[in-house]
Design a protein around this motif. Sequence first.
Motif, PDB file in Angstrom:
ATOM      1  N   GLU A   7       0.797  -1.183   0.014  1.00 30.49           N
ATOM      2  CA  GLU A   7       0.002   0.152  -0.111  1.00 30.49           C
ATOM      3  C   GLU A   7       0.887   1.164  -0.009  1.00 30.49           C
ATOM      4  OE1 GLU A   7      -2.684  -0.200   3.419  1.00 30.49           O
ATOM      5  OE2 GLU A   7      -3.717  -2.094   2.393  1.00 30.49           O
ATOM      6  N   ARG A   8       1.885   1.119   0.729  1.00 31.72           N
ATOM      7  CA  ARG A   8       3.021   2.523   0.672  1.00 31.72           C
ATOM      8  C   ARG A   8       3.358   2.505  -0.681  1.00 31.72           C
ATOM      9  NH1 ARG A   8       3.739   7.275   2.519  1.00 31.72           N
ATOM     10  NH2 ARG A   8       5.888   7.832   2.858  1.00 31.72           N
ATOM     11  N   LYS A  15       1.568   9.781  -5.426  1.00 34.11           N
ATOM     12  CA  LYS A  15       1.947  10.991  -4.977  1.00 34.11           C
ATOM     13  C   LYS A  15       2.996  11.542  -5.954  1.00 34.11           C
ATOM     14  CE  LYS A  15       3.830  13.483  -1.231  1.00 34.11           C
ATOM     15  NZ  LYS A  15       4.621  13.693   0.329  1.00 34.11           N
ATOM     16  N   GLN A  16       3.881  10.581  -6.446  1.00 29.31           N
ATOM     17  CA  GLN A  16       4.966  10.899  -7.511  1.00 29.31           C
ATOM     18  C   GLN A  16       4.190  11.502  -8.707  1.00 29.31           C
ATOM     19  OE1 GLN A  16       7.139   7.551  -8.983  1.00 29.31           O
ATOM     20  NE2 GLN A  16       8.717   9.004  -9.564  1.00 29.31           N
ATOM     21  N   GLU A  25      11.463  10.434   0.407  1.00 31.48           N
ATOM     22  CA  GLU A  25      10.490   9.599  -0.072  1.00 31.48           C
ATOM     23  C   GLU A  25      10.921   8.929  -1.257  1.00 31.48           C
ATOM     24  OE1 GLU A  25       6.136  11.839   1.036  1.00 31.48           O
ATOM     25  OE2 GLU A  25       7.378  12.599  -0.447  1.00 31.48           O
ATOM     26  N   LYS A  26      11.747   9.470  -2.108  1.00 34.69           N
ATOM     27  CA  LYS A  26      12.253   8.748  -3.512  1.00 34.69           C
ATOM     28  C   LYS A  26      12.982   7.588  -2.828  1.00 34.69           C
ATOM     29  CE  LYS A  26      12.332  12.959  -6.349  1.00 34.69           C
ATOM     30  NZ  LYS A  26      13.071  13.652  -7.287  1.00 34.69           N
ATOM     31  N   LEU A  27      14.130   7.958  -1.951  1.00 29.60           N
ATOM     32  CA  LEU A  27      14.574   6.921  -1.323  1.00 29.60           C
ATOM     33  C   LEU A  27      14.006   5.736  -0.681  1.00 29.60           C
ATOM     34  CD1 LEU A  27      17.489   8.861   0.307  1.00 29.60           C
ATOM     35  CD2 LEU A  27      17.796   7.533  -1.990  1.00 29.60           C
ATOM     36  N   GLU A  28      13.187   6.116  -0.080  1.00 33.76           N
ATOM     37  CA  GLU A  28      11.976   4.999   0.401  1.00 33.76           C
ATOM     38  C   GLU A  28      11.345   4.102  -0.410  1.00 33.76           C
ATOM     39  OE1 GLU A  28       7.959   4.614   3.316  1.00 33.76           O
ATOM     40  OE2 GLU A  28       8.671   6.705   2.653  1.00 33.76           O
ATOM     41  N   GLN A  29      11.006   5.136  -1.607  1.00 36.16           N
ATOM     42  CA  GLN A  29      10.225   4.244  -2.687  1.00 36.16           C
ATOM     43  C   GLN A  29      11.160   3.363  -3.570  1.00 36.16           C
ATOM     44  OE1 GLN A  29       9.433   6.746  -6.245  1.00 36.16           O
ATOM     45  NE2 GLN A  29       7.162   5.643  -6.435  1.00 36.16           N
TER      46      GLN A  29
END
Length: 70
Positions: A7-8, A15-16, A25-29
């Motif tokens: 889901e994340r 969001k992107q 957030e880019k690193l998390e993705q």
Amino acid sequence: MDQKKIERINTLAHKQKTIGLSEEEKLEQAALRKEYIAMWKKSLEAELAHTYIVTPDGKKHKVQKKKKHR
């Protein structure tokens, strides 16, 4: 991979596309996608380990990994 992580991934992708992502957030993705792809590959390899090809003469041949060419 649990449902919350999937889901994340989807939330970050949405969001992107709409407002963009911060560097964090880019690193998390990227990390979540890498984990998801690794899980997907492992699942596919397990599936193929139990897959056979049946030739027209009725013989069964186990699917083997493709050899890498140089």
